[in-house]
Design a protein around this motif. Structure first.
Motif, short mmCIF file in Angstrom:
data_model
loop_
_atom_site.label_atom_id
_atom_site.label_comp_id
_atom_site.label_asym_id
_atom_site.label_seq_id
_atom_site.Cartn_x
_atom_site.Cartn_y
_atom_site.Cartn_z
N GLN A 53 -12.34 -16.33 -13.87
CA GLN A 53 -11.91 -16.59 -12.50
C GLN A 53 -10.78 -17.62 -12.47
N GLY A 54 -10.88 -18.63 -13.33
CA GLY A 54 -9.83 -19.64 -13.38
C GLY A 54 -8.51 -19.07 -13.85
N PHE A 55 -8.55 -18.20 -14.86
CA PHE A 55 -7.31 -17.58 -15.33
C PHE A 55 -6.76 -16.60 -14.30
N ALA A 56 -7.63 -15.86 -13.66
CA ALA A 56 -7.17 -14.90 -12.66
C ALA A 56 -6.44 -15.61 -11.52
N ALA A 57 -6.90 -16.82 -11.17
CA ALA A 57 -6.25 -17.58 -10.10
C ALA A 57 -4.83 -17.99 -10.48
N MET A 58 -4.51 -17.97 -11.77
CA MET A 58 -3.16 -18.30 -12.24
C MET A 58 -2.34 -17.05 -12.54
#
Length: 461
Positions: A53-58
């Motif tokens: 989720q953290g990478f997807a937000a970037m």
């Protein structure tokens, strides 16, 4: 006035994010996953789903994989196929939490702070969850300041590094076309000390051997038989003593490297390793402590057993065993390590000792100190820090660096965000809170510079 689209802005922003309460909360969330690699019920998939989720937000695309029963995550952001591609790596698994053994009743799976020392505690904060979050923060800062990375990025996260990285080699072989990159930039392991930015370019290999000697079934009275029967504990002690000199210098042919490259020797000149906790008169003669740890081989006895040390009796033990570990740099034939040990013991009259290699094997591998990518990374860190970083030929410990150099064919640059006293495999694992903004700024500067670098500057043409 600071240009909000500049390198300085990215560095400042990364530092500010790492000081914010949101960073602390994000770190607490990562630590809260009890990802003990030795437990079959550890929430490994849930941890990777959270990280995804953290990478997807970037703006990264994420994909999960599985190999040898372990989950993996690959996060990718492709901006321009004509630009260099950087592979990142991290692991989300940890050693056991060791509950009940932490000071002040600390819960290993909760982030806690000691205001008096400025330390943050939690399992995985140093190895490797905190280091991964630093690099994610730096990527976020560059994206906010520039609007893009300026390079293509893959990040590979595994969940089994602490048990020998099962499946990692297979995943990299399987995904080699997808993970096609020009350079590995990753973070694990310690700096030389908490305040000194450090780069290392590979890792020593590690091989572990169990030595056994059995003479009879059951003990024999030490008075009635002493002096007339072989004592396997004494025999094994003499065999172990033959592995090194009286001052710890390796004596096993085939386990000793031929020499240290001059570039590596120059990089280590004047360095005090291991946070200064060294015995200067121990190890290979003619070498400095830094050379012994980062550019030479060592053998250590990890355990020795004979009889019952807690309740000794007047008896000659019937058997003895020991565990010996070799840490080694590139330059020796690591396909014949057991054979070399066998030949050495036989030559010294210990042919009856059995040898069994055990546990995972890490191969030694390293990118040369004078590789253009190494020089580029060192110059970037120096630009941010205002002083030259320490550049180590190899980490003293072991990492799956060989998979990236051999399977993927990449030069490897590691920028660690921990320090030698962090207790990463023990109770009370911690990091100084101040290391997070410092490290995030260094990585933001490095990622920014990678976004402007030509392939020629990185030695990729």
């Amino acid at each position: 006035m600071l240009d909000i689209t500049s390198r300085d802005a990215a560095v400042t922003l990364a530092r500010d994010i790492a000081r914010d309460d949101a960073f602390r909360a994000a770190l607490a969330d990562l630590i809260a996953f009890p990802t003990d690699a030795s437990r079959p019920d550890a929430p490994l998939h849930a941890y990777l789903a959270h990280v995804a989720q953290g990478f997807a937000a970037m703006g990264f695309e994420t994909q999960g994989y599985s190999s040898d029963g372990r989950p993996f995550l690959v996060a990718s952001r492709i901006e321009d196929r004509a630009r260099p591609t950087v592979l990142g790596y991290a692991h989300g698994d940890t050693v056991p939490g060791m509950e009940g053994r932490w000071a002040a009743g600390r819960d290993p799976w909760a982030l806690t702070e000691d205001a008096a020392t400025g330390r943050w505690y939690g399992r995985g904060i140093a190895d490797n969850k905190g280091q991964m979050l630093v690099n994610m923060t730096a990527l976020q800062a560059v994206l906010l300041a520039r609007g893009s990375l300026g390079f293509n990025a893959h990040v590979l996260i595994e969940m089994g590094e602490e048990i020998g990285s099962p499946g990692l080699r297979k995943v990299c072989e399987r995904l080699k076309p997808h993970l096609k990159a020009d350079l590995l930039v990753a973070s694990d392991g310690p700096r030389v000390d908490a305040d000194t930015p450090t780069i290392f370019l590979g890792a020593r290999g590690g091989a572990t051997f169990r030595l056994r000697l059995k003479r009879r079934q059951g003990g024999r009275h030490s008075g009635n038989f002493g002096g007339a029967l072989r004592n396997p504990a004494l025999e094994l002690a003499h065999a172990l003593a033959s592995l090194t000199s009286a001052t710890g210098a390796l004596q096993v042919p085939g386990w000793v490297p031929e020499g240290i490259p001059e570039a590596a020797r120059a990089a280590l000149a004047g360095l005090t390793p291991a946070g200064g906790e060294v015995d200067p008169d121990w190890g290979a003669e003619g070498l400095t402590p830094a050379e012994r740890i980062h550019a030479w081989n060592s053998a250590e006895i990890l355990a020795f057993s004979a009889g019952d040390i807690a309740h000794p009796v007047n008896a000659i033990p019937d058997r003895a065993e020991a565990v010996v570990q070799l840490r080694y740099v590139p330059g020796i034939d690591d396909t014949r390590l057991a054979e070399a040990l066998r030949a050495h013991l036989d030559a010294h009259g210990f042919a009856d000792i059995e040898i069994e290699e055990q546990g995972p094997r890490f191969r030694a591998s390293a990118t040369p100190v004078d590789h253009p990518a190494a020089r580029f990374a060192a110059a970037s860190v120096a630009r941010t820090q205002g002083a030259e970083p320490v550049v180590l030929p190899s980490l003293g410990g072991s990492l799956p660096n060989d998979i990236f150099t051999e399977v993927l064919g990449l030069p490897t640059v590691w920028v660690p965000h921990s320090y030698p006293g962090c207790s990463q495999h023990a109770p009370d694992e911690h990091l100084p809170a101040a290391i997070f903004p410092d490290a995030a700024g260094l990585m933001a500067g490095l990622y920014w510079d990678l976004g402007e670098a030509s392939p020629e500057v990185l030695g990729l043409s």
